[in-house]
Write a protein that holds these residues in place. Structure first.
Motif, PDB file in Angstrom:
ATOM      1  N   ALA A  94      -4.305 -13.935   5.890  1.00  0.00           N
ATOM      2  CA  ALA A  94      -4.192 -15.395   6.115  1.00  0.00           C
ATOM      3  C   ALA A  94      -4.404 -16.353   4.876  1.00  0.00           C
ATOM      4  O   ALA A  94      -3.838 -17.389   5.009  1.00  0.00           O
ATOM      5  CB  ALA A  94      -5.798 -15.263   6.528  1.00  0.00           C
ATOM      6  N   MET A  95      -4.620 -15.664   3.413  1.00  0.00           N
ATOM      7  CA  MET A  95      -4.748 -16.484   1.594  1.00  0.00           C
ATOM      8  C   MET A  95      -2.863 -16.379   1.542  1.00  0.00           C
ATOM      9  O   MET A  95      -3.038 -17.353   0.788  1.00  0.00           O
ATOM     10  CB  MET A  95      -5.471 -16.293   1.499  1.00  0.00           C
ATOM     11  CG  MET A  95      -6.691 -15.846   1.610  1.00  0.00           C
ATOM     12  SD  MET A  95      -7.957 -16.270   0.733  1.00  0.00           S
ATOM     13  CE  MET A  95      -7.845 -14.463   0.539  1.00  0.00           C
ATOM     14  N   GLY A  96      -1.947 -16.126   2.309  1.00  0.00           N
ATOM     15  CA  GLY A  96      -0.763 -16.092   1.602  1.00  0.00           C
ATOM     16  C   GLY A  96      -0.680 -15.258   0.436  1.00  0.00           C
ATOM     17  O   GLY A  96       0.371 -15.493  -0.276  1.00  0.00           O
ATOM     18  N   LEU A  97      -1.708 -14.229   0.604  1.00  0.00           N
ATOM     19  CA  LEU A  97      -1.759 -13.777  -0.791  1.00  0.00           C
ATOM     20  C   LEU A  97      -0.760 -12.418  -0.776  1.00  0.00           C
ATOM     21  O   LEU A  97      -0.761 -11.380   0.823  1.00  0.00           O
ATOM     22  CB  LEU A  97      -3.270 -13.495  -1.547  1.00  0.00           C
ATOM     23  CG  LEU A  97      -3.587 -14.925  -2.189  1.00  0.00           C
ATOM     24  CD1 LEU A  97      -5.257 -14.394  -2.484  1.00  0.00           C
ATOM     25  CD2 LEU A  97      -3.485 -14.787  -2.718  1.00  0.00           C
ATOM     26  N   PRO A  98      -1.059 -12.209  -2.164  1.00  0.00           N
ATOM     27  CA  PRO A  98       0.063  -9.548  -1.891  1.00  0.00           C
ATOM     28  C   PRO A  98      -1.476  -9.436  -0.926  1.00  0.00           C
ATOM     29  O   PRO A  98      -2.160  -9.636  -1.113  1.00  0.00           O
ATOM     30  CB  PRO A  98       0.134  -9.519  -3.156  1.00  0.00           C
ATOM     31  CG  PRO A  98       0.287 -11.479  -4.048  1.00  0.00           C
ATOM     32  CD  PRO A  98      -0.701 -12.266  -3.441  1.00  0.00           C
ATOM     33  N   VAL A  99      -1.081  -8.415  -0.055  1.00  0.00           N
ATOM     34  CA  VAL A  99      -1.528  -7.212   0.616  1.00  0.00           C
ATOM     35  C   VAL A  99      -1.039  -5.872   0.179  1.00  0.00           C
ATOM     36  O   VAL A  99      -2.412  -5.609   0.564  1.00  0.00           O
ATOM     37  CB  VAL A  99      -0.393  -7.633   2.236  1.00  0.00           C
ATOM     38  CG1 VAL A  99      -1.466  -7.028   3.018  1.00  0.00           C
ATOM     39  CG2 VAL A  99      -0.635  -9.509   2.596  1.00  0.00           C
ATOM     40  N   ARG A 100      -0.491  -5.863  -0.495  1.00  0.00           N
ATOM     41  CA  ARG A 100      -0.559  -3.954  -0.146  1.00  0.00           C
ATOM     42  C   ARG A 100      -1.016  -3.486  -2.574  1.00  0.00           C
ATOM     43  O   ARG A 100      -0.140  -3.428  -2.997  1.00  0.00           O
ATOM     44  CB  ARG A 100       1.246  -4.026  -0.398  1.00  0.00           C
ATOM     45  CG  ARG A 100       1.024  -3.796   1.365  1.00  0.00           C
ATOM     46  CD  ARG A 100       2.390  -3.661   1.653  1.00  0.00           C
ATOM     47  NE  ARG A 100       3.504  -3.373   2.826  1.00  0.00           N
ATOM     48  CZ  ARG A 100       4.161  -2.900   3.373  1.00  0.00           C
ATOM     49  NH1 ARG A 100       5.028  -1.811   2.647  1.00  0.00           N
ATOM     50  NH2 ARG A 100       3.807  -3.228   4.138  1.00  0.00           N
ATOM     51  N   GLY A 101      -1.631  -4.796  -3.355  1.00  0.00           N
ATOM     52  CA  GLY A 101      -2.174  -4.531  -4.025  1.00  0.00           C
ATOM     53  C   GLY A 101      -1.249  -4.530  -5.203  1.00  0.00           C
ATOM     54  O   GLY A 101      -1.354  -3.968  -6.789  1.00  0.00           O
ATOM     55  N   GLN A 102      -0.501  -5.541  -5.306  1.00  0.00           N
ATOM     56  CA  GLN A 102       0.585  -6.396  -5.917  1.00  0.00           C
ATOM     57  C   GLN A 102      -0.779  -7.125  -7.061  1.00  0.00           C
ATOM     58  O   GLN A 102      -1.480  -7.615  -6.495  1.00  0.00           O
ATOM     59  CB  GLN A 102       1.291  -6.933  -5.476  1.00  0.00           C
ATOM     60  CG  GLN A 102       2.558  -6.144  -4.950  1.00  0.00           C
ATOM     61  CD  GLN A 102       1.962  -6.275  -3.627  1.00  0.00           C
ATOM     62  OE1 GLN A 102       1.036  -6.246  -3.119  1.00  0.00           O
ATOM     63  NE2 GLN A 102       3.185  -5.873  -2.798  1.00  0.00           N
ATOM     64  N   LYS A 103      -0.905  -7.438  -7.959  1.00  0.00           N
ATOM     65  CA  LYS A 103      -1.419  -7.920  -9.253  1.00  0.00           C
ATOM     66  C   LYS A 103      -1.112  -9.500  -8.723  1.00  0.00           C
ATOM     67  O   LYS A 103       0.371  -9.951  -8.549  1.00  0.00           O
ATOM     68  CB  LYS A 103      -1.258  -8.038 -10.472  1.00  0.00           C
ATOM     69  CG  LYS A 103       0.583  -8.035 -11.369  1.00  0.00           C
ATOM     70  CD  LYS A 103       0.576  -7.718 -12.670  1.00  0.00           C
ATOM     71  CE  LYS A 103       1.351  -8.768 -13.562  1.00  0.00           C
ATOM     72  NZ  LYS A 103       1.791  -8.031 -14.699  1.00  0.00           N
ATOM     73  N   THR A 104      -1.849 -10.068  -9.169  1.00  0.00           N
ATOM     74  CA  THR A 104      -1.893 -11.448  -8.633  1.00  0.00           C
ATOM     75  C   THR A 104      -1.536 -12.637 -10.294  1.00  0.00           C
ATOM     76  O   THR A 104      -1.525 -13.672  -9.914  1.00  0.00           O
ATOM     77  CB  THR A 104      -3.083 -12.061  -7.527  1.00  0.00           C
ATOM     78  OG1 THR A 104      -3.970 -11.453  -8.074  1.00  0.00           O
ATOM     79  CG2 THR A 104      -2.475 -11.389  -6.496  1.00  0.00           C
ATOM     80  N   ARG A 105      -2.430 -12.207 -11.048  1.00  0.00           N
ATOM     81  CA  ARG A 105      -2.258 -12.599 -12.136  1.00  0.00           C
ATOM     82  C   ARG A 105      -1.157 -13.902 -12.318  1.00  0.00           C
ATOM     83  O   ARG A 105      -1.038 -14.237 -12.941  1.00  0.00           O
ATOM     84  CB  ARG A 105      -2.923 -11.707 -13.430  1.00  0.00           C
ATOM     85  CG  ARG A 105      -3.414 -13.074 -14.545  1.00  0.00           C
ATOM     86  CD  ARG A 105      -3.848 -12.589 -15.881  1.00  0.00           C
ATOM     87  NE  ARG A 105      -4.496 -12.873 -16.752  1.00  0.00           N
ATOM     88  CZ  ARG A 105      -4.834 -12.410 -17.837  1.00  0.00           C
ATOM     89  NH1 ARG A 105      -5.059 -11.321 -18.145  1.00  0.00           N
ATOM     90  NH2 ARG A 105      -4.968 -13.439 -18.549  1.00  0.00           N
ATOM     91  N   THR A 106       0.493 -12.989 -12.493  1.00  0.00           N
ATOM     92  CA  THR A 106       1.307 -13.808 -13.327  1.00  0.00           C
ATOM     93  C   THR A 106       2.263 -14.137 -11.729  1.00  0.00           C
ATOM     94  O   THR A 106       2.639 -15.185 -11.792  1.00  0.00           O
ATOM     95  CB  THR A 106       1.716 -13.226 -14.191  1.00  0.00           C
ATOM     96  OG1 THR A 106       2.025 -11.677 -13.639  1.00  0.00           O
ATOM     97  CG2 THR A 106       0.705 -13.124 -15.349  1.00  0.00           C
ATOM     98  N   GLN A 107       2.549 -13.408 -10.715  1.00  0.00           N
ATOM     99  CA  GLN A 107       3.750 -12.900 -10.295  1.00  0.00           C
ATOM    100  C   GLN A 107       3.092 -13.009  -8.606  1.00  0.00           C
ATOM    101  O   GLN A 107       3.365 -12.413  -7.841  1.00  0.00           O
ATOM    102  CB  GLN A 107       4.487 -12.301 -10.578  1.00  0.00           C
ATOM    103  CG  GLN A 107       5.127 -12.318 -11.536  1.00  0.00           C
ATOM    104  CD  GLN A 107       6.042 -11.113 -12.230  1.00  0.00           C
ATOM    105  OE1 GLN A 107       6.763 -10.925 -11.930  1.00  0.00           O
ATOM    106  NE2 GLN A 107       6.027 -11.111 -13.489  1.00  0.00           N
TER     107      GLN A 107
END
Length: 117
Positions: free
Chosen positions: A90-103
């Motif tokens: 729903a938030m459009g963020l990575p779903v499968r555990g990828q890092k969100t700090r840079t990419q």
């Protein structure tokens, strides 16, 4: 031109079965092996029986709009349940555990789902 599963195919290689959503290289290869079709064969060189058998086999599979609808329903179910994966979708963020700090630009582009509802 040959008509296979609702799509007109010009004189191309039969590996263009991968045009269908849900048919990848492995499934295409398996289908061609099942009906004894050479991977470099042109679709115009096939007999009518092979084309009808191929059509019948494609109708048994979940591909194109049915598969898209199934995936959207699964995502909607996750969102309605309120699970972690559903919230991430729903938030459009990575779903499968990828890092969100840079990419996360790719994930934001790929996980875009309508936010109404």
């Amino acid at each position: 031109m040959v008509f296979v599963f609702g799509v007109n195919f010009p004189e191309q290689r039969l590996a263009s079965l991968e045009r269908f959503y849900g048919v990848g290289p492995q499934l295409s290869e398996r289908l061609m092996a099942r009906f004894h079709i050479h991977p470099t064969a042109k679709i115009g060189a096939l007999g009518g029986r092979q084309i009808t058998d191929l059509n019948a086999e494609l109708t048994k599979l979940t591909i194109e709009n049915d598969l898209r609808r199934k995936i959207q329903d699964n995502i909607k179910r996750l969102r309605d349940m309120g699970s972690y994966r559903g919230r991430r979708h729903a938030m459009g963020l990575p779903v499968r555990g990828q890092k969100t700090r840079t990419q996360i630009t790719t994930a934001r582009r790929l996980n875009r789902v309508d936010r109404k509802g």
